[in-house]
Write an enzyme that holds these catalytic residues in place. Structure first.
Site, short mmCIF file in Angstrom:
data_model
loop_
_atom_site.label_atom_id
_atom_site.label_comp_id
_atom_site.label_asym_id
_atom_site.label_seq_id
_atom_site.Cartn_x
_atom_site.Cartn_y
_atom_site.Cartn_z
N CYS A 153 9.60 2.78 -0.65
CA CYS A 153 9.25 2.04 -1.87
C CYS A 153 8.70 0.64 -1.58
O CYS A 153 7.97 0.07 -2.38
CB CYS A 153 10.45 1.99 -2.81
SG CYS A 153 11.99 1.57 -1.98
N TYR A 154 9.09 0.09 -0.45
CA TYR A 154 8.62 -1.24 -0.05
C TYR A 154 8.04 -1.14 1.37
O TYR A 154 8.71 -1.47 2.35
CB TYR A 154 9.76 -2.26 -0.09
CG TYR A 154 10.32 -2.52 -1.47
CD1 TYR A 154 9.64 -3.36 -2.34
CD2 TYR A 154 11.51 -1.94 -1.89
CE1 TYR A 154 10.14 -3.60 -3.61
CE2 TYR A 154 12.02 -2.18 -3.15
CZ TYR A 154 11.32 -3.01 -4.01
OH TYR A 154 11.81 -3.25 -5.26
#
Lengths: 399, 146
Positions: free
Chosen positions: A137-138
Site C-alpha cells: 500500500c505504501y
C-alpha cells in the site's frame, strides 16, 4: 463572584477590565483585594524561556507513490516516524545527525529540533529526507523533498511539559571547574546562580491551586492561540507550599498545544545551550479570570512572596541526591545578587522578563479587542489533594 | 604636553606570542600599560585588552612599536557583535559578563551592551542560547579563539 461566561460577555460588549499581572500587583496594593476583584475581570500573565519538553507534530501529506515513513530527518535532525504513514513528531531537543556533542569539550549544539521549528516559522524551506519499508500500500522506499509551513497538511506545536510553576536555582557548589548544564554555565565557588522563571508574571504562580487553569484553557502560545491539554509531565502539585499557597520548588506543569500557523518566531525560538544541548524557547500567556476575591489575592502575588530552592548542580542534582542549599526569593534573584552558602553571588536569568511582559501586554490587547475569549477548563488540573507526585526511577532488569 | 590614556585591543599572532613585546614597549617608552584582560596561550592567537597611559608621543610610539612587531591594534568594543533581532533579553549574558558591559534595564528588562567596557572574553558568546552574540568586528574573532 463572576463566571467565565459573564466575563466573556463583558469582553464581547467591550466592557471588560483587563490588566496585566504586573498592573494587578499595584491595583491590589492600592485598592485591596475586594475592590480589585469587583473592578478587574481578567489578569494576563506571561512567560518566555527554554522549555525542553516541546515539539511539533507534522503531517507532511501523501506523495505519489505513497510512503510509510520509517526514518525521517528535517534539515538533518531526526524526527520520530513511529506514527501513521506520513505523520512525524519532531522533538525540540533532537540533535542534527553528526553533531559532535561534547566529544571535544562543551559542545555548541548549534542546530536541533527547536531550530527546525523556528526555521519553519520564519518561512524557510526545510529538507525532509526519509526512508520507508516499501509495502503493497505504501511502495516508496525513499523520499527527499523540501517542505515549508505552508506545504504541510498539519503543523502543530505539541508540548508535553511547559510552564513550570516555580523552579530550582542552580549553582556549582562543589566542582572546581565551570560546569555546563541546562541551566547554563555555572562557575565554581559558587560563582553564580542561574534561575528560570518569570516569577510574579508567571502563569501558574498567579493561580497556585489551578482554580482557573485546566484542560481546555485557551492560552497565548508562541504568538498564536493554543490550549492547555492537561497537566504536563512531572506535574507535582504536592510540593510544600508557603502561606499563600506558592510552591517552594518546581511543582505544577502544563501540557499545551496549538497550530504552528499563526505563531511567530518572536515567541518560538530554537535554543543552543553550551555543553548541554538544543531546545526550544516558548512564549506562553495565560489569562486568569478574577472570579472572586481569592483570585484577586492570588494574582497579587509579588516576587518577594515566591521563593525557590538553591540546588547544587555539580554533584547533588546529577546524583539525584542532597538537599537545597537554601531558599531565595525572586525579588532577591531579580536584584542581581543572592547569598548562597554565606557568599554573595551574581544571578543569571534564563527566563526573559522583557518577553514575559510583552506577552502579558499582547494578550491583554487581544482580549480587550475581543479577538481572544476566555475558556473555563473542562477538567481541572490535579491539585495538591490527590497526592500526585513524581516517581523516581530505580533501574531493574529481567531476572 | 598633556598625558593621554588609550584603551586598545591587541591581537598577537601566534609567532609573536612568545616574545615579551609588552615588556619591551614599557622599557622603550615612557608609558604605563595596564592589562585589563588577556588570553594568551603558546602558539595560538593571543588577545589582550590594555590601557596605555603616558604623554601622547610616547603612547603613539608604543602603539607604533607594537604594530611594527606584528600586533594588530583595534579600539575596544570591536570584538563582539550583538544582534538585536535575535536577542530575547533573557539576560544570561549580563549575569556572566565580568565587566558589566552587558546590563539589564530595570525599567523594561531589556539587555543593553556598552562596548567600551567589553574585554572580548567571549563568555557571552558561550552563554547566549539564541546565537545573538557573535564574535566578530576588527579582529574577526573565530569562536575557537575565544
Amino acid at each position: 463572584m463572576k463566571s467565565v461566561e459573564e466575563i466573556n460577555t463583558r469582553i464581547r460588549e467591550g466592557r471588560a477590565v483587563v490588566v496585566t499581572a504586573a498592573e494587578m500587583k499595584c491595583i491590589v496594593e492600592t485598592e485591596g483585594t475586594r475592590a480589585a476583584a469587583e473592578r478587574v475581570d481578567v489578569v494576563t500573565t506571561g512567560t518566555f524561556a527554554p522549555m525542553c519538553s516541546s515539539g511539533a507534530l507534522f503531517n507532511i501529506g501523501h506523495p505519489s507513490p505513497r510512503i510509510k515513513l520509517k526514518t525521517a530527518t528535517l534539515n538533518g535532525v531526526p524526527a520520530h516516524a513511529g506514527l501513521a504513514a506520513v505523520d512525524l513528531f519532531l522533538g525540540a531537543t533532537s540533535l542534527r545527525e553528526g553533531d559532535p556533542g561534547n566529544s571535544a569539550g562543551p559542545g555548541r549544539f548549534a542546530y536541533g529540533g527547536g531550530h527546525v521549528i523556528e526555521d519553519l516559522l520564519r518561512g524557510r524551506e526545510v529538507e525532509l529526507r526519509a526512508t520507508g519499508h516499501g509495502t503493497d500500500c505504501y511502495p516508496a522506499r525513499e523520499l527527499r523533498t523540501l517542505i515549508s509551513l505552508g506545504s504541510l497538511t498539519d503543523a502543530v506545536l505539541l508540548n508535553p511539559r511547559n510552564c513550570y510553576q516555580n523552579y530550582s536555582v542552580a549553582v556549582n557548589a562543589r566542582s572546581r571547574r565551570p560546569i555546563h548544564t541546562y541551566m547554563g554555565i555555572l562557575q565554581p565557588g559558587p560563582g553564580n546562580a542561574a534561575y528560570c522563571s518569570a516569577g510574579e508574571l508567571s502563569p501558574l504562580l498567579n493561580d497556585p491551586f489551578y482554580r482557573t487553569i485546566g484542560l481546555g484553557t485557551r492560552i497565548f502560545l508562541g504568538g498564536g492561540k493554543g490550549y492547555v491539554t492537561g497537566h504536563g509531565t512531572q506535574h507535582s502539585p504536592c510540593v510544600a507550599r508557603n502561606g499563600r499557597g506558592i510552591p517552594l520548588g518546581g511543582s505544577g506543569t502544563l501540557s499545551v498545544t496549538g497550530d504552528l500557523r499563526g505563531m511567530s518566531p518572536e515567541f518560538v525560538r530554537g535554543v543552543s545551550i553550551r555543553g548541554y544541548g538544543a531546545s526550544l524557547a516558548v512564549g506562553i500567556g495565560v489569562p486568569i479570570p478574577v472570579l472572586d476575591e481569592e483570585m484577586a489575592f492570588f494574582t497579587s502575588v509579588r516576587n518577594r512572596d515566591i521563593s525557590a530552592p538553591v540546588m547544587d548542580y555539580s554533584r547533588d542534582y546529577p546524583d539525584r541526591s542532597g538537599e537545597p542549599l537554601g531558599h531565595v526569593t525572586y525579588e532577591e534573584l531579580r536584584s542581581g545578587r543572592v547569598v548562597v552558602c554565606g557568599r554573595e553571588v551574581r544571578t543569571v536569568p534564563l527566563s526573559s522578563l522583557h518577553q514575559a511582559g510583552r506577552i502579558a501586554a499582547i494578550l491583554k490587547d487581544r482580549i480587550l479587542e475581543g479577538s481572544f475569549l476566555l475558556s473555563a477548563p473542562v477538567e481541572p488540573l490535579p491539585g495538591p489533594d490527590p497526592g500526585m507526585c513524581t516517581i523516581p526511577l530505580s533501574p531493574r532488569l529481567r531476572a | 604636553m598633556s598625558g593621554v590614556t588609550k584603551t586598545v585591543l591587541l591581537e598577537f599572532p601566534p609567532d609573536q606570542v612568545g616574545k615579551p613585546l609588552v615588556s619591551r614597549a614599557v622599557r622603550g617608552f615612557e608609558v604605563e600599560i595596564n592589562i585589563l584582560h588577556a588570553r594568551i596561550s603558546p602558539s595560538e592567537v593571543g588577545r589582550m585588552l590594555a590601557v596605555v597611559e603616558g604623554e601622547e608621543p610616547e603612547v603613539e610610539g608604543t602603539l607604533d612599536f607594537l604594530s611594527s612587531s606584528g600586533v594588530r591594534i583595534a579600539p575596544p568594543g570591536e570584538g563582539l557583535a550583538l544582534d538585536e533581532e535575535l536577542c530575547t533579553h533573557c539576560g544570561a549574558c549580563a549575569g556572566l559578563c565580568p565587566t558589566g558591559a552587558f546590563t539589564v534595564s530595570r525599567e523594561d528588562w531589556k539587555v543593553a551592551l556598552d562596548m567600551t567596557r567589553c574585554i572580548a572574553c567571549g563568555i557571552c558568546v558561550e552563554a547566549c542560547p539564541y546565537g545573538a552574540v557573535t564574535p566578530g568586528g576588527a579582529f574577526g574573532f573565530t569562536e575557537a579563539g575565544l
